[in-house]
Each structure stands twice: as structure tokens, then as C-alpha cells.
Design a protein around this motif. Sequence first.
Motif, PDB file in Angstrom:
ATOM      1  N   LYS A   1       0.827  -1.204   0.000  1.00 12.95           N
ATOM      2  CA  LYS A   1       0.000   0.000   0.000  1.00 12.95           C
ATOM      3  C   LYS A   1       0.869   1.263   0.000  1.00 12.95           C
ATOM      4  CE  LYS A   1      -4.163  -1.946   2.085  1.00 12.95           C
ATOM      5  NZ  LYS A   1      -4.940  -1.786   0.833  1.00 12.95           N
ATOM      6  N   THR A   2       2.012   1.180   0.685  1.00 12.40           N
ATOM      7  CA  THR A   2       2.943   2.323   0.682  1.00 12.40           C
ATOM      8  C   THR A   2       3.462   2.590  -0.724  1.00 12.40           C
ATOM      9  OG1 THR A   2       3.639   1.896   2.970  1.00 12.40           O
ATOM     10  CG2 THR A   2       5.121   3.214   1.600  1.00 12.40           C
ATOM     11  N   GLU A   3       3.826   1.541  -1.446  1.00 13.89           N
ATOM     12  CA  GLU A   3       4.301   1.688  -2.819  1.00 13.89           C
ATOM     13  C   GLU A   3       3.208   2.251  -3.724  1.00 13.89           C
ATOM     14  OE1 GLU A   3       7.645  -1.904  -3.089  1.00 13.89           O
ATOM     15  OE2 GLU A   3       5.520  -2.336  -3.436  1.00 13.89           O
ATOM     16  N   GLN A   4       1.980   1.782  -3.527  1.00 12.04           N
ATOM     17  CA  GLN A   4       0.866   2.301  -4.317  1.00 12.04           C
ATOM     18  C   GLN A   4       0.649   3.785  -4.032  1.00 12.04           C
ATOM     19  OE1 GLN A   4      -1.931  -0.811  -2.937  1.00 12.04           O
ATOM     20  NE2 GLN A   4      -2.332  -1.243  -5.087  1.00 12.04           N
ATOM     21  N   TYR A   5       0.738   4.136  -2.759  1.00 15.50           N
ATOM     22  CA  TYR A   5       0.591   5.543  -2.366  1.00 15.50           C
ATOM     23  C   TYR A   5       1.676   6.400  -3.013  1.00 15.50           C
ATOM     24  CZ  TYR A   5       0.703   9.710   0.600  1.00 15.50           C
ATOM     25  OH  TYR A   5       0.716  11.005   1.044  1.00 15.50           O
ATOM     26  N   ASN A   6       2.920   5.935  -2.895  1.00 17.80           N
ATOM     27  CA  ASN A   6       4.049   6.702  -3.440  1.00 17.80           C
ATOM     28  C   ASN A   6       3.940   6.854  -4.956  1.00 17.80           C
ATOM     29  OD1 ASN A   6       5.206   7.041  -0.923  1.00 17.80           O
ATOM     30  ND2 ASN A   6       6.522   5.241  -1.097  1.00 17.80           N
ATOM     31  N   ASN A   7       3.474   5.818  -5.638  1.00 13.16           N
ATOM     32  CA  ASN A   7       3.317   5.889  -7.089  1.00 13.16           C
ATOM     33  C   ASN A   7       2.341   6.982  -7.498  1.00 13.16           C
ATOM     34  OD1 ASN A   7       5.138   3.853  -7.593  1.00 13.16           O
ATOM     35  ND2 ASN A   7       3.588   2.247  -7.809  1.00 13.16           N
ATOM     36  N   GLU A   8       1.266   7.107  -6.726  1.00 20.03           N
ATOM     37  CA  GLU A   8       0.273   8.136  -7.028  1.00 20.03           C
ATOM     38  C   GLU A   8       0.851   9.533  -6.799  1.00 20.03           C
ATOM     39  OE1 GLU A   8      -2.712   7.651  -8.455  1.00 20.03           O
ATOM     40  OE2 GLU A   8      -2.032   5.555  -8.575  1.00 20.03           O
ATOM     41  N   VAL A   9       1.657   9.677  -5.762  1.00 17.55           N
ATOM     42  CA  VAL A   9       2.294  10.969  -5.471  1.00 17.55           C
ATOM     43  C   VAL A   9       3.263  11.344  -6.592  1.00 17.55           C
ATOM     44  CG1 VAL A   9       3.869  12.196  -3.920  1.00 17.55           C
ATOM     45  CG2 VAL A   9       2.045  10.764  -2.967  1.00 17.55           C
ATOM     46  N   VAL A  10       4.031  10.356  -7.057  1.00 18.14           N
ATOM     47  CA  VAL A  10       4.985  10.606  -8.148  1.00 18.14           C
ATOM     48  C   VAL A  10       4.256  11.059  -9.410  1.00 18.14           C
ATOM     49  CG1 VAL A  10       6.645   9.522  -9.714  1.00 18.14           C
ATOM     50  CG2 VAL A  10       6.752   9.049  -7.257  1.00 18.14           C
ATOM     51  N   LYS A  11       3.137  10.431  -9.702  1.00 17.05           N
ATOM     52  CA  LYS A  11       2.347  10.819 -10.879  1.00 17.05           C
ATOM     53  C   LYS A  11       1.944  12.288 -10.818  1.00 17.05           C
ATOM     54  CE  LYS A  11       0.200   6.290 -11.748  1.00 17.05           C
ATOM     55  NZ  LYS A  11      -1.088   5.560 -11.712  1.00 17.05           N
ATOM     56  N   ILE A  12       1.629  12.740  -9.621  1.00 15.90           N
ATOM     57  CA  ILE A  12       1.184  14.135  -9.462  1.00 15.90           C
ATOM     58  C   ILE A  12       2.336  15.101  -9.693  1.00 15.90           C
ATOM     59  CG2 ILE A  12       0.216  15.840  -7.880  1.00 15.90           C
ATOM     60  CD1 ILE A  12      -1.251  13.499  -6.477  1.00 15.90           C
ATOM     61  N   TYR A  13       3.483  14.885  -9.028  1.00 16.95           N
ATOM     62  CA  TYR A  13       4.553  15.884  -9.171  1.00 16.95           C
ATOM     63  C   TYR A  13       5.279  15.789 -10.518  1.00 16.95           C
ATOM     64  CZ  TYR A  13       8.262  12.629  -7.405  1.00 16.95           C
ATOM     65  OH  TYR A  13       9.154  11.598  -7.202  1.00 16.95           O
ATOM     66  N   LYS A  14       5.106  14.677 -11.225  1.00 16.86           N
ATOM     67  CA  LYS A  14       5.714  14.571 -12.554  1.00 16.86           C
ATOM     68  C   LYS A  14       4.794  15.057 -13.667  1.00 16.86           C
ATOM     69  CE  LYS A  14       9.326  11.112 -12.087  1.00 16.86           C
ATOM     70  NZ  LYS A  14       9.944   9.923 -12.693  1.00 16.86           N
ATOM     71  N   ASN A  15       3.563  15.404 -13.319  1.00 17.06           N
ATOM     72  CA  ASN A  15       2.611  15.873 -14.331  1.00 17.06           C
ATOM     73  C   ASN A  15       3.016  17.265 -14.826  1.00 17.06           C
ATOM     74  OD1 ASN A  15       0.399  16.811 -15.816  1.00 17.06           O
ATOM     75  ND2 ASN A  15      -1.068  15.688 -14.548  1.00 17.06           N
ATOM     76  N   PRO A  16       3.416  17.392 -16.090  1.00 22.05           N
ATOM     77  CA  PRO A  16       3.888  18.692 -16.594  1.00 22.05           C
ATOM     78  C   PRO A  16       2.769  19.727 -16.771  1.00 22.05           C
ATOM     79  CG  PRO A  16       3.773  17.109 -18.383  1.00 22.05           C
ATOM     80  CD  PRO A  16       3.469  16.342 -17.127  1.00 22.05           C
ATOM     81  N   LEU A  17       1.535  19.282 -16.694  1.00 21.73           N
ATOM     82  CA  LEU A  17       0.412  20.209 -16.870  1.00 21.73           C
ATOM     83  C   LEU A  17       0.115  21.013 -15.603  1.00 21.73           C
ATOM     84  CD1 LEU A  17      -2.038  17.894 -18.879  1.00 21.73           C
ATOM     85  CD2 LEU A  17      -0.391  19.565 -19.764  1.00 21.73           C
ATOM     86  N   PHE A  18       0.621  20.550 -14.462  1.00 19.49           N
ATOM     87  CA  PHE A  18       0.400  21.245 -13.191  1.00 19.49           C
ATOM     88  C   PHE A  18       1.557  22.199 -12.902  1.00 19.49           C
ATOM     89  CE2 PHE A  18      -1.926  17.244 -11.532  1.00 19.49           C
ATOM     90  CZ  PHE A  18      -3.140  17.719 -12.009  1.00 19.49           C
ATOM     91  N   ASN A  19       1.228  23.437 -12.499  1.00 21.84           N
ATOM     92  CA  ASN A  19       2.272  24.271 -11.910  1.00 21.84           C
ATOM     93  C   ASN A  19       2.400  23.861 -10.439  1.00 21.84           C
ATOM     94  OD1 ASN A  19       0.293  25.623 -10.348  1.00 21.84           O
ATOM     95  ND2 ASN A  19      -0.008  27.188 -11.928  1.00 21.84           N
ATOM     96  N   VAL A  20       3.267  24.535  -9.697  1.00 17.50           N
ATOM     97  CA  VAL A  20       3.532  24.132  -8.315  1.00 17.50           C
ATOM     98  C   VAL A  20       2.258  24.172  -7.474  1.00 17.50           C
ATOM     99  CG1 VAL A  20       4.769  24.712  -6.190  1.00 17.50           C
ATOM    100  CG2 VAL A  20       5.946  24.850  -8.390  1.00 17.50           C
ATOM    101  N   ASP A  21       1.510  25.261  -7.565  1.00 17.15           N
ATOM    102  CA  ASP A  21       0.316  25.405  -6.739  1.00 17.15           C
ATOM    103  C   ASP A  21      -0.761  24.387  -7.113  1.00 17.15           C
ATOM    104  OD1 ASP A  21       1.495  27.502  -5.412  1.00 17.15           O
ATOM    105  OD2 ASP A  21       0.615  29.032  -6.697  1.00 17.15           O
ATOM    106  N   GLU A  22      -0.927  24.146  -8.398  1.00 14.63           N
ATOM    107  CA  GLU A  22      -1.922  23.165  -8.850  1.00 14.63           C
ATOM    108  C   GLU A  22      -1.539  21.749  -8.417  1.00 14.63           C
ATOM    109  OE1 GLU A  22      -3.328  25.507 -12.934  1.00 14.63           O
ATOM    110  OE2 GLU A  22      -1.661  24.080 -12.961  1.00 14.63           O
ATOM    111  N   ALA A  23      -0.251  21.431  -8.544  1.00 11.71           N
ATOM    112  CA  ALA A  23       0.220  20.109  -8.124  1.00 11.71           C
ATOM    113  C   ALA A  23       0.043  19.932  -6.616  1.00 11.71           C
ATOM    114  CB  ALA A  23       1.689  19.933  -8.502  1.00 11.71           C
ATOM    115  N   LEU A  24       0.335  20.984  -5.866  1.00 15.85           N
ATOM    116  CA  LEU A  24       0.198  20.926  -4.413  1.00 15.85           C
ATOM    117  C   LEU A  24      -1.257  20.686  -4.012  1.00 15.85           C
ATOM    118  CD1 LEU A  24       1.506  21.138  -1.650  1.00 15.85           C
ATOM    119  CD2 LEU A  24       1.216  23.622  -1.780  1.00 15.85           C
TER     120      LEU A  24
END
Length: 209
Positions: free
Chosen positions: A3-26
Motif C-alpha cells: 500500500k505504501t508503494e501504491q501511495y508513493n506511485n500516485e504521489v509521483v504521478k502528481i509531481y511529474k505531471n507537466p500540466l500542473f504548476n507548483v500550486d496546482e500540483a500541491l
Amino acid sequence: MTKTEQYNNEVVKIYKNPLFNVDEALNEYLNFRNTQEFLKKPKDKVSSFILYKLTEDYIRKNLQPKSFIEYQYNFNEILSREKDRLVKNGILICTDSLRVTDALLTKLKRRFKELNPEIIQFNDLLTGLMYIDNKSIANKIGEELTKLEDKIREKYKIEGYELLARLPLIQQKLEDDYSIMVMADRKGIKLVPVGTPKQIKKALELIEG
């Protein structure tokens, strides 16, 4: 997958998304963190997420700084500005750290090599030249260095000693042999004497030459 790995994978997807600026990603990250069902009490920090997001955004850009110390300096300037802004907005507190970790430093170095192959090649050829006794091979390397030097000076508009001062090999030798550190600032690079008063005096004499 835990579950920790699944959680971390979802977090990585968010901060690697180039469509989000910092505030949107946060915002996306905080919404996910508060609603996810993988972990009862996630231990990751908001400051760490912001650091990784800023790193991903930075290395995605096709920058061509003249040296790694300038590449790293520019990134540290971004971290400093973002921390000030986020502290002002109440998202971070002053004690939160946005400092480059060893893992992120390795990532920045790898990206710099991709962006600046000529600088890396020049440094490697010069390093090789120092350890080759065969005159014929040394002459060939010297010819390659001359061609590459002309190309780099034209591309980056570098004059005089500044090309050599930007090479990791020369930076290390200046520090080890002459107590001179090559540092970056908003204007580019500068030579800074370090060490004992005697070493600093000797270094200044060399710099002012």
C-alpha cells in the motif's frame, strides 16, 4: 505491491505531471493525501513534495548552462524564491527545508550531462590527456580538444580562462592545489580564495596575476 508503494506511485504521478504548476500540483497532492485509502497516516512531508515537483519542472527544461555549478546555482535560486513565496502564503514554515538531497543532486548532474555534452566531453578528454604517455594518441586528443574548444567558445560565448574554470577537472585542481573555489552567482562564475590567511594570500596573487 504494498500500500505504501501504491501511495508513493500516485504521489509521483502528481509531481511529474507537466500540466500542473507548483500550486496546482500541491492542491492535487493535498486532495489525494486527504482522501486516499492506502495509508492511515502518510508520513511524507509537504515540503518534500514541493522539492520533487520543482526538481521535475527544472530538469524538464532544455537549458544549456555553461557549467554544472551555474546549473545548480540557478536551481537553488528557484528553491529560495519558492520557499519565500510559500512561507508568505502560509503553506510552508521557515523551518521547512527545500534543500537538494544527494539523490536529487545525482539527478541534476545526469540531466546536465544530457543538456551539455560538449562541456562533459571536453572535461573527459582533458582528464584523459593527463594520464596518457603515448605521444601520438596525446596529439590526437589535443587536436580534438582544440576543435571542441572552438565549438564551445562559439556556442556559449565564453572567453579567456572562463572555459577551463567551468570544467569539473580544473575546479577540483584549483581547490586542491591553489585553495581557490569556483563559485556561481547571478553574473556567472567567480574565483574565491579559501583556506588559511597564507593560502588566501597565495590564491589572490594567482587570481590577480
